[in-house]
Design a protein around this motif. Sequence first.
Motif, PDB file in Angstrom:
ATOM      1  N   VAL A  26      -0.356  -6.040  13.520  1.00 55.99           N
ATOM      2  CA  VAL A  26      -0.829  -5.685  12.262  1.00 55.99           C
ATOM      3  C   VAL A  26       0.187  -4.326  11.876  1.00 55.99           C
ATOM      4  CG1 VAL A  26      -2.387  -4.577  10.686  1.00 55.99           C
ATOM      5  CG2 VAL A  26      -3.091  -6.242  12.530  1.00 55.99           C
ATOM      6  N   ASP A  27       0.913  -4.547  10.507  1.00 59.06           N
ATOM      7  CA  ASP A  27       1.567  -3.184  10.041  1.00 59.06           C
ATOM      8  C   ASP A  27       0.567  -2.857   9.044  1.00 59.06           C
ATOM      9  OD1 ASP A  27       3.129  -1.666   8.717  1.00 59.06           O
ATOM     10  OD2 ASP A  27       5.015  -3.009   8.486  1.00 59.06           O
ATOM     11  N   ALA A  28       0.220  -1.537   8.900  1.00 53.40           N
ATOM     12  CA  ALA A  28      -0.957  -1.362   8.012  1.00 53.40           C
ATOM     13  C   ALA A  28      -0.271  -0.610   6.982  1.00 53.40           C
ATOM     14  CB  ALA A  28      -1.755  -0.242   8.808  1.00 53.40           C
ATOM     15  N   CYS A  30       3.324  -1.496   4.956  1.00 53.26           N
ATOM     16  CA  CYS A  30       4.464  -2.423   5.483  1.00 53.26           C
ATOM     17  C   CYS A  30       5.644  -1.885   4.648  1.00 53.26           C
ATOM     18  CB  CYS A  30       4.181  -3.852   5.331  1.00 53.26           C
ATOM     19  SG  CYS A  30       3.970  -4.294   3.397  1.00 53.26           S
ATOM     20  N   GLY A  31       5.346  -1.204   3.498  1.00 52.65           N
ATOM     21  CA  GLY A  31       6.446  -0.549   2.752  1.00 52.65           C
ATOM     22  C   GLY A  31       7.664  -1.268   2.401  1.00 52.65           C
ATOM     23  N   ASN A  32       8.698  -1.385   3.036  1.00 54.76           N
ATOM     24  CA  ASN A  32      10.077  -1.947   2.579  1.00 54.76           C
ATOM     25  C   ASN A  32      10.066  -2.759   3.684  1.00 54.76           C
ATOM     26  OD1 ASN A  32      10.942  -0.582   0.443  1.00 54.76           O
ATOM     27  ND2 ASN A  32      12.021   0.940   1.619  1.00 54.76           N
ATOM     28  N   GLY A  33       9.261  -3.133   4.595  1.00 51.08           N
ATOM     29  CA  GLY A  33       9.194  -4.256   5.506  1.00 51.08           C
ATOM     30  C   GLY A  33      10.096  -4.116   6.808  1.00 51.08           C
ATOM     31  N   HIS A  34      10.687  -2.897   7.026  1.00 50.28           N
ATOM     32  CA  HIS A  34      11.420  -2.783   8.316  1.00 50.28           C
ATOM     33  C   HIS A  34      10.620  -2.910   9.577  1.00 50.28           C
ATOM     34  CE1 HIS A  34      14.806  -0.947   6.058  1.00 50.28           C
ATOM     35  NE2 HIS A  34      13.859  -0.287   5.510  1.00 50.28           N
ATOM     36  N   ASP A  35       9.444  -2.487   9.538  1.00 56.11           N
ATOM     37  CA  ASP A  35       8.468  -2.450  10.688  1.00 56.11           C
ATOM     38  C   ASP A  35       7.822  -3.886  10.779  1.00 56.11           C
ATOM     39  OD1 ASP A  35       8.822   0.313  11.313  1.00 56.11           O
ATOM     40  OD2 ASP A  35       7.257   0.768  10.038  1.00 56.11           O
ATOM     41  N   ALA A  51       0.497  -7.797   7.226  1.00 54.58           N
ATOM     42  CA  ALA A  51       1.066  -6.645   6.663  1.00 54.58           C
ATOM     43  C   ALA A  51       0.430  -6.269   5.483  1.00 54.58           C
ATOM     44  CB  ALA A  51       2.670  -7.183   6.348  1.00 54.58           C
ATOM     45  N   ILE A  52       0.121  -5.241   5.417  1.00 59.44           N
ATOM     46  CA  ILE A  52      -0.660  -4.439   4.317  1.00 59.44           C
ATOM     47  C   ILE A  52      -0.220  -3.226   3.654  1.00 59.44           C
ATOM     48  CG2 ILE A  52      -3.051  -3.304   3.781  1.00 59.44           C
ATOM     49  CD1 ILE A  52      -3.997  -4.444   6.723  1.00 59.44           C
ATOM     50  N   ASP A  53      -0.230  -3.225   2.514  1.00 55.63           N
ATOM     51  CA  ASP A  53       0.338  -2.155   1.479  1.00 55.63           C
ATOM     52  C   ASP A  53      -0.664  -2.083   0.243  1.00 55.63           C
ATOM     53  OD1 ASP A  53       3.150  -0.315   2.030  1.00 55.63           O
ATOM     54  OD2 ASP A  53       2.123  -0.146   0.071  1.00 55.63           O
ATOM     55  N   ASP A  57       4.909  -3.896  -4.929  1.00 50.86           N
ATOM     56  CA  ASP A  57       6.521  -3.781  -4.943  1.00 50.86           C
ATOM     57  C   ASP A  57       7.090  -3.716  -3.265  1.00 50.86           C
ATOM     58  OD1 ASP A  57       6.687  -3.600  -7.584  1.00 50.86           O
ATOM     59  OD2 ASP A  57       7.327  -1.757  -7.467  1.00 50.86           O
ATOM     60  N   ALA A  58       6.010  -2.868  -2.743  1.00 50.29           N
ATOM     61  CA  ALA A  58       6.457  -2.901  -1.096  1.00 50.29           C
ATOM     62  C   ALA A  58       6.319  -4.489  -0.579  1.00 50.29           C
ATOM     63  CB  ALA A  58       5.372  -2.074  -0.581  1.00 50.29           C
ATOM     64  N   LEU A  59       5.118  -4.996  -0.798  1.00 50.21           N
ATOM     65  CA  LEU A  59       5.060  -6.229  -0.469  1.00 50.21           C
ATOM     66  C   LEU A  59       6.117  -7.387  -0.871  1.00 50.21           C
ATOM     67  CD1 LEU A  59       0.983  -6.424  -1.146  1.00 50.21           C
ATOM     68  CD2 LEU A  59       2.176  -6.351   1.151  1.00 50.21           C
ATOM     69  N   HIS A  80      -2.196  -7.170  -0.163  1.00 44.12           N
ATOM     70  CA  HIS A  80      -2.290  -6.068  -1.219  1.00 44.12           C
ATOM     71  C   HIS A  80      -3.443  -5.689  -1.289  1.00 44.12           C
ATOM     72  CE1 HIS A  80      -1.395  -4.950  -5.597  1.00 44.12           C
ATOM     73  NE2 HIS A  80      -1.156  -3.823  -4.956  1.00 44.12           N
ATOM     74  N   ALA A  81      -3.916  -4.542  -0.439  1.00 47.00           N
ATOM     75  CA  ALA A  81      -5.232  -3.809  -0.532  1.00 47.00           C
ATOM     76  C   ALA A  81      -4.663  -2.454   0.327  1.00 47.00           C
ATOM     77  CB  ALA A  81      -5.972  -4.738   0.399  1.00 47.00           C
ATOM     78  N   CYS A  82      -5.918  -1.628   0.442  1.00 49.40           N
ATOM     79  CA  CYS A  82      -5.858  -0.520   1.248  1.00 49.40           C
ATOM     80  C   CYS A  82      -6.062  -0.858   2.539  1.00 49.40           C
ATOM     81  CB  CYS A  82      -7.006   0.489   0.573  1.00 49.40           C
ATOM     82  SG  CYS A  82      -7.018   1.941   1.678  1.00 49.40           S
ATOM     83  N   LEU A 102       3.146   6.498   8.198  1.00 46.78           N
ATOM     84  CA  LEU A 102       2.118   6.973   7.110  1.00 46.78           C
ATOM     85  C   LEU A 102       3.083   7.756   6.012  1.00 46.78           C
ATOM     86  CD1 LEU A 102      -0.822   8.586   9.282  1.00 46.78           C
ATOM     87  CD2 LEU A 102      -0.974   6.558   7.801  1.00 46.78           C
ATOM     88  N   GLY A 103       2.552   8.350   5.036  1.00 45.90           N
ATOM     89  CA  GLY A 103       3.216   8.873   3.993  1.00 45.90           C
ATOM     90  C   GLY A 103       3.629   8.042   2.850  1.00 45.90           C
ATOM     91  N   TYR A 104       4.856   8.324   2.191  1.00 44.04           N
ATOM     92  CA  TYR A 104       5.221   7.643   1.132  1.00 44.04           C
ATOM     93  C   TYR A 104       6.607   6.818   1.121  1.00 44.04           C
ATOM     94  CZ  TYR A 104       7.325  12.241   0.423  1.00 44.04           C
ATOM     95  OH  TYR A 104       7.808  13.298   0.723  1.00 44.04           O
ATOM     96  N   THR A 111       3.411   9.447  -5.398  1.00 47.25           N
ATOM     97  CA  THR A 111       1.904   9.354  -5.847  1.00 47.25           C
ATOM     98  C   THR A 111       1.067   8.202  -4.817  1.00 47.25           C
ATOM     99  OG1 THR A 111       2.147   7.761  -7.459  1.00 47.25           O
ATOM    100  CG2 THR A 111       1.899  10.216  -8.027  1.00 47.25           C
ATOM    101  N   HIS A 112       1.958   7.161  -4.279  1.00 48.17           N
ATOM    102  CA  HIS A 112       1.349   6.294  -3.558  1.00 48.17           C
ATOM    103  C   HIS A 112       1.370   6.655  -2.081  1.00 48.17           C
ATOM    104  CE1 HIS A 112       0.682   3.048  -6.429  1.00 48.17           C
ATOM    105  NE2 HIS A 112       1.867   3.364  -6.972  1.00 48.17           N
ATOM    106  N   THR A 113       1.150   7.689  -1.595  1.00 46.57           N
ATOM    107  CA  THR A 113       1.427   8.256  -0.426  1.00 46.57           C
ATOM    108  C   THR A 113      -0.154   7.983   0.286  1.00 46.57           C
ATOM    109  OG1 THR A 113       1.746  10.202   1.254  1.00 46.57           O
ATOM    110  CG2 THR A 113       0.332  10.616  -0.578  1.00 46.57           C
TER     111      THR A 113
END
Length: 195
Positions: A26-28, A30-35, A51-53, A57-59, A80-82, A102-104, A111-113
């Motif tokens: 599980v990638d909690a 996923c952001g730009n998808g590197h992980d 993969a969750i975000d 856009d990140a998905l 697409h969820a918390c 974590l982070g943005y 603001t999406h941190t």
Amino acid sequence: MMLPPRPTTLAHEFASQALREGDLAVDATCGNGHDTLHLALLVGPKGKVVAIDVQADALEQTRARLESTGLESPEIQLIHACHSRMGEFVAPSSAALVMFNLGYLPGGDHTHTTRADTTAAALDQAVEALRPGGLLMVTCYPGHPEGAIEAETVKNWMKTAASHHTARIAKYSQPFTRTPAPILWLAAKPCDMAP
Ligand SMILES: C[S@@+](CC[C@H](N)C(=O)[O-])C[C@H]1O[C@@H](n2cnc3c(N)ncnc32)[C@H](O)[C@@H]1O
């Protein structure tokens, strides 16, 4: 010269050790998808990655990155969820590894941190999702104000997990830096814990 590795590099190395072909990872965040891509390569075509975000856009970025590799993909579920809702998407005691970066998104909308309260709820869900012997990895960024609050919450969460014996904890970070350096936490779910 051998420099101390970054927490994100170390996280990938630990993932390489923890995952086998056919596993669920599980990638909690996923952001730009590197992980996500790294996890997908490790679990192979018979494995599965969730993969969750919170950012659509990140998905999309993650989907594009996976497609651009042209590799035979494992089953990938993009959610697409918390991440505090992880339990809705991952069965209890099923995942070999859950990772949080974590982070943005660098260069993205700050603001999406990730935030302390939902992160703490998500960590609870992650332990439920892990199979006995599974590994939770959390990279925190205390160098920005929300990240400092969140890093304290993660530290307290890890302390409680250690004292309740729900996980075995390890920590990596670079001390003595001008601004607080990122921190990598590892939490291993004991093998003898009933599923
Ligand atoms: C540091 S980035 C992740 C980098 C990513 N793992 C990669 O490989 O590119 C943090 C991500 O967490 C996401 N995020 C923020 N709050 C979240 C939440 N409550 N649930 C899930 N994802 C969240 C952000 O949208 C952002 O994409």
